[in-house]
Design an enzyme around this catalytic site. Structure first.
Site, short mmCIF file in Angstrom:
data_model
loop_
_atom_site.label_atom_id
_atom_site.label_comp_id
_atom_site.label_asym_id
_atom_site.label_seq_id
_atom_site.Cartn_x
_atom_site.Cartn_y
_atom_site.Cartn_z
CD GLU A 15 32.33 -13.59 -0.88
OE1 GLU A 15 31.52 -13.79 0.04
OE2 GLU A 15 32.32 -14.24 -1.95
CG ASP A 221 24.42 -15.44 8.02
OD1 ASP A 221 23.71 -16.45 8.14
OD2 ASP A 221 24.99 -15.12 6.96
#
Length: 251
Positions: A15, A221
């Site tokens: 990230e 998700d």
């Protein structure tokens, strides 16, 4: 007036890799088993760090950024599981309010209330929130994601028209991987958009030190039985590139 120095945190190494690459005059410092990358992005002093997972790790990292690097504002970028049925993979949530869903000191105090602070939610700085929202909308409107992410990879996750949503984010030391977990949280806190493991801890530290913050979360998700299948691939192919593009447009 405090010198402007921006701290940028991510809970996964992937990230922050693209964000670190944006730094000019990059200098590394090791502290508390973390590597802090200092430099400038478009002339603005910036410190980037991989915080590790969970509330304690995130709070420790945020505190170090404040004390050792004297940051004037903090940005957390990462992924989250969708709690709201209106969110799709690839959407971005900006945390307007952050709550720790696993804080429960009843009967001493109300559920979710932080001891001694009399706070349940921590609110993001409105100016930083607006700046981040403008940057994210620019990325979406210009379709710049297609320039850095292959169409096949976007199609793999059914990402076609990602959107920005601003609202409540819940944090806790749990990875949501079942419909039962998701349903329980949605029942207790129906306004929650998504769930993750760091944001509210960072928000609490910033609240206590009066440092403005922004929490940016890409939906990776659906916080259910498919979470463990989608998560690793999404981090590598999608969210790391999201973070870099957004930060390019914030500065």
């Amino acid at each position: 007036m405090k010198k402007r120095t921006i701290g940028i945190m991510g809970a996964m190494p992937e990230e922050i890799e693209g964000v670190v690459a944006l730094l000019s005059n990059c200098v590394e410092a090791s502290m508390g088993k973390r590597t802090y990358f200092s430099g400038q992005i478009n002339g603005i002093d910036t410190v980037v760090v991989f915080s590790r997972w969970g509330k304690v790790a995130a709070a420790t990292t945020a505190t170090t950024l404040i004390h050792e690097f004297k940051i004037s504002e903090l940005m957390f970028t990462g992924v989250a599981g969708a709690i709201s049925d209106n969110l799709k993979i690839g959407d971005i949530v900006l945390g307007k309010r952050l709550i720790q869903h696993d804080m429960d000191a009843r009967p001493l105090m109300k559920q979710y209330e932080i001891p001694l602070l009399s706070q349940t939610y921590f609110e993001s700085d409105s100016t930083l929130l607006d700046s981040a929202a403008n940057a994210i909308n620019t990325v979406f409107e210009n379709n710049s994601l297609y320039a850095v992410i292959g169409e096949d990879e976007l199609m793999e996750f059914n990402i076609s028209q990602p959107r920005l949503v601003i609202g409540d984010v819940a944090s806790g030391d749990q990875f949501f991987s079942s419909k039962e977990q998701k349903h329980a949280l949605n029942t207790q806190l129906p306004n929650i958009l998504c769930v993750e493991m760091e944001g509210a801890a960072v928000a609490q530290v910033c609240y206590e030190y009066e440092v403005p913050f922004t929490i940016i979360r890409t939906i990776s998700d659906t916080a259910d039985d498919k979470s463990h299948i989608d998560f690793p691939s999404f981090i590598k192919k999608i969210s790391s590139k999201y973070a870099t593009e957004i930060i390019k447009n914030i500065y």
